[in-house]
Design a protein around this motif. Structure first.
Motif, mmCIF file in Angstrom:
data_model
loop_
_atom_site.group_PDB
_atom_site.id
_atom_site.type_symbol
_atom_site.label_atom_id
_atom_site.label_comp_id
_atom_site.label_asym_id
_atom_site.label_seq_id
_atom_site.Cartn_x
_atom_site.Cartn_y
_atom_site.Cartn_z
ATOM 1 N N ASP A 68 4.229 -12.791 -55.286
ATOM 2 C CA ASP A 68 4.870 -14.067 -54.980
ATOM 3 C C ASP A 68 3.737 -14.901 -54.400
ATOM 4 N N GLY A 69 2.379 -14.935 -54.921
ATOM 5 C CA GLY A 69 1.375 -16.161 -55.102
ATOM 6 C C GLY A 69 0.753 -16.285 -53.765
ATOM 7 N N VAL A 70 0.584 -15.150 -52.447
ATOM 8 C CA VAL A 70 0.081 -15.266 -51.256
ATOM 9 C C VAL A 70 -1.209 -14.897 -51.640
ATOM 10 N N ALA A 71 -2.225 -15.606 -51.078
ATOM 11 C CA ALA A 71 -3.617 -15.464 -51.277
ATOM 12 C C ALA A 71 -4.380 -15.391 -49.850
ATOM 13 N N ALA A 72 -3.580 -15.734 -48.953
ATOM 14 C CA ALA A 72 -4.287 -15.784 -47.619
ATOM 15 C C ALA A 72 -3.020 -15.227 -46.551
ATOM 16 N N PRO A 73 -3.380 -14.024 -46.315
ATOM 17 C CA PRO A 73 -2.249 -13.194 -45.791
ATOM 18 C C PRO A 73 -1.996 -13.918 -44.272
ATOM 19 N N ALA A 74 -0.683 -13.813 -43.711
ATOM 20 C CA ALA A 74 -0.657 -14.351 -42.505
ATOM 21 C C ALA A 74 -1.053 -13.730 -41.131
ATOM 22 N N ASP A 75 -1.178 -14.398 -40.198
ATOM 23 C CA ASP A 75 -1.423 -13.729 -38.915
ATOM 24 C C ASP A 75 -2.712 -13.365 -38.710
ATOM 25 N N PRO A 76 -3.973 -14.011 -39.101
ATOM 26 C CA PRO A 76 -5.368 -13.323 -39.231
ATOM 27 C C PRO A 76 -5.658 -13.428 -37.483
ATOM 28 N N SER A 77 -6.224 -12.657 -37.019
ATOM 29 C CA SER A 77 -6.486 -12.318 -35.598
ATOM 30 C C SER A 77 -7.956 -11.646 -35.322
ATOM 31 N N PRO A 78 -8.321 -11.781 -34.217
ATOM 32 C CA PRO A 78 -9.860 -11.287 -33.773
ATOM 33 C C PRO A 78 -10.003 -9.801 -34.562
ATOM 34 N N GLU A 79 -8.943 -9.164 -34.199
ATOM 35 C CA GLU A 79 -9.083 -7.690 -34.488
ATOM 36 C C GLU A 79 -8.916 -7.473 -35.979
ATOM 37 N N ASN A 80 -8.072 -8.281 -36.533
ATOM 38 C CA ASN A 80 -7.576 -8.234 -38.178
ATOM 39 C C ASN A 80 -7.915 -9.762 -38.768
ATOM 40 N N PRO A 81 -9.227 -10.046 -38.999
ATOM 41 C CA PRO A 81 -9.605 -11.349 -39.244
ATOM 42 C C PRO A 81 -8.996 -11.935 -40.613
ATOM 43 N N MET A 82 -8.745 -11.117 -41.544
ATOM 44 C CA MET A 82 -8.213 -11.354 -42.975
ATOM 45 C C MET A 82 -6.547 -11.207 -42.995
ATOM 46 N N GLY A 83 -5.823 -10.948 -41.696
ATOM 47 C CA GLY A 83 -4.570 -10.929 -41.759
ATOM 48 C C GLY A 83 -4.219 -9.352 -41.996
ATOM 49 N N GLU A 84 -2.948 -9.146 -41.424
ATOM 50 C CA GLU A 84 -2.539 -7.760 -41.510
ATOM 51 C C GLU A 84 -2.317 -7.038 -42.994
ATOM 52 N N ASP A 85 -1.892 -7.985 -43.984
ATOM 53 C CA ASP A 85 -1.521 -7.756 -45.272
ATOM 54 C C ASP A 85 -2.870 -7.597 -46.316
ATOM 55 N N TRP A 86 -4.037 -8.152 -45.750
ATOM 56 C CA TRP A 86 -5.211 -7.942 -46.551
ATOM 57 C C TRP A 86 -5.456 -6.674 -47.309
ATOM 58 N N GLY A 87 -5.394 -5.784 -46.800
ATOM 59 C CA GLY A 87 -5.333 -4.267 -47.316
ATOM 60 C C GLY A 87 -4.423 -4.171 -48.415
ATOM 61 N N ARG A 88 -3.302 -4.585 -48.405
ATOM 62 C CA ARG A 88 -2.504 -4.315 -49.603
ATOM 63 C C ARG A 88 -2.686 -5.445 -50.481
ATOM 64 N N LEU A 89 -3.429 -6.504 -50.575
ATOM 65 C CA LEU A 89 -3.883 -7.431 -51.221
ATOM 66 C C LEU A 89 -4.923 -6.936 -52.299
ATOM 67 N N VAL A 90 -5.647 -6.498 -51.536
ATOM 68 C CA VAL A 90 -7.090 -6.001 -52.243
ATOM 69 C C VAL A 90 -7.223 -4.784 -52.422
ATOM 70 N N ALA A 91 -6.281 -3.759 -52.256
ATOM 71 C CA ALA A 91 -6.663 -2.439 -52.288
ATOM 72 C C ALA A 91 -7.189 -1.959 -53.638
ATOM 73 N N ASP A 92 -6.703 -2.336 -54.650
ATOM 74 C CA ASP A 92 -7.303 -1.998 -56.102
ATOM 75 C C ASP A 92 -8.657 -2.449 -56.579
ATOM 76 N N TYR A 93 -8.853 -3.568 -55.827
ATOM 77 C CA TYR A 93 -10.186 -4.275 -55.880
ATOM 78 C C TYR A 93 -11.450 -3.445 -55.207
ATOM 79 N N MET A 94 -10.836 -3.258 -53.852
ATOM 80 C CA MET A 94 -11.745 -2.199 -53.022
ATOM 81 C C MET A 94 -11.952 -0.862 -53.707
ATOM 82 N N ALA A 95 -11.100 -0.433 -54.333
ATOM 83 C CA ALA A 95 -11.030 0.741 -55.069
ATOM 84 C C ALA A 95 -12.041 0.900 -56.018
#
Lengths: 213, 213
Positions: free
Chosen positions: B12-39
């Motif tokens: 759905d075109g999301v490149a910047a996950p919502a709700d970045p926080s100090p504990e999760n600076p890239m947003g809580e969905d970052w892992g789902r977005l980049v999982a295959d790249y990080m693998a």
């Protein structure tokens, strides 16, 4: 017995082009969205009645052929039947002409019940003011062992996805950015987690993405 | 000499996950977005320093390797450097630690000029309060015959696309629906008409779409 949806969308997720008008009822971008689908041999034969064998025969055509296979009944929204354009004419038989391409029973979602309309080619429009869930159940009872298609428009498809009624969603993603119009994916966060998702690139550049249970 | 962009986006075109926080600076969905790249083996080696050869080696890894090849300078936004988190600390050297993975000159777009920061591994942050066009031109002058990457974040990439500065845009589309966060394609209607667009499906299911001049 599966409930199926097929849609053409843009890379930015637009399934319903903006600004439909009487002259251009599907919106001005419709052609850009469906160009590769309309170029297939199957579409030309099934929708245009072109029996010359013209048209593409690759991956896009394989999906086009699958689209027309195994559907025993269909569910569509009132706008797709044409009711919104002619709400007060009891003789209006939809905008599909004398040979609607469905050739199966079609449940039309509407707030205004009316008598069924039958055509010689097997198409039979039946009107329902009940929920999308009831309409799909009714279509399933008419389809027997065959599949049910939720044919559109976009709001009807989105209602079926939100109600978790869809067993197989196929989107043909054309790599164009439309930037306006109705988007398929909005508010469907996590939809992918209910399916196995596979993708395939056609010779045309269209990416066919299938969500299957 | 090309100006390049690589992004991981959702279907759905999301490149910047919502709700970045100090504990999760890239947003809580970052892992789902980049999982295959990080693998990929390349990512594990280049970013994690994993020299065991672990990681995937298919299509995703080919794009990951290409990502790290041939870049002579980079342009990033202030948020990606970390300025927004620590705007008033003159000793702050960015959130990338002692070995930022860039290893080339990096132009950081900011409203607050500051002195360059150099690292032993070739990374050199240089700050610019000028336009994205000027920043890319400066990066090109530093890159010599090599390419310039516009590295992010999303608003910096979108500014470069809107200014028509990008020669090659590669998006790795992961087939997940995030439903919230910053979207890449908004207001970029017709972007495809400036490029040749090709797509390729990886073993992981990620669809790699490349816009090239």
């Amino acid at each position: 017995m599966a409930v199926r949806v097929d849609l053409n969308i843009s890379l930015d997720g637009v399934a319903a082009p903006a600004d439909p008008s009487p002259e251009n009822p599907m919106g001005e971008d419709w052609g850009r969205l469906v160009a590769d689908y309309m170029a297939t041999r199957t579409f030309r034969e099934r929708v245009f009645g072109d029996t010359t064998g013209a048209g593409t025969t690759g991956v896009d055509d394989r999906y086009a052929a699958a689209y027309f296979e195994g559907v025993g009944a269909e569910v569509i929204g009132a706008a797709m039947f044409g009711l919104h354009s002619f709400p007060d004419d009891p003789d209006w038989r939809g905008w599909w002409g004398d040979e609607p391409p469905f050739r199966v029973p079609v449940i039309v979602l509407t707030h205004r019940e009316r008598a069924p309309i039958e055509f010689d080619n097997g198409t039979r429009f039946e009107f329902s003011s009940k929920s999308i869930t009831d309409a799909v159940a009714r279509a399933q009872s008419l389809a027997g062992d065959a599949d049910v298609r939720v044919g559109g428009g976009l709001s009807t498809v989105r209602a079926a996805l939100e109600a978790d009624l869809v067993d197989r969603l196929h989107v043909a993603v054309r790599p164009v950015i439309l930037g306006r119009g109705g988007r398929l994916w909005d508010d469907l966060r996590g939809l992918d987690t209910r399916y196995t998702v596979t993708s395939e690139v056609a010779e045309s550049g269209v990416v066919h993405v299938t969500f299957a249970r």
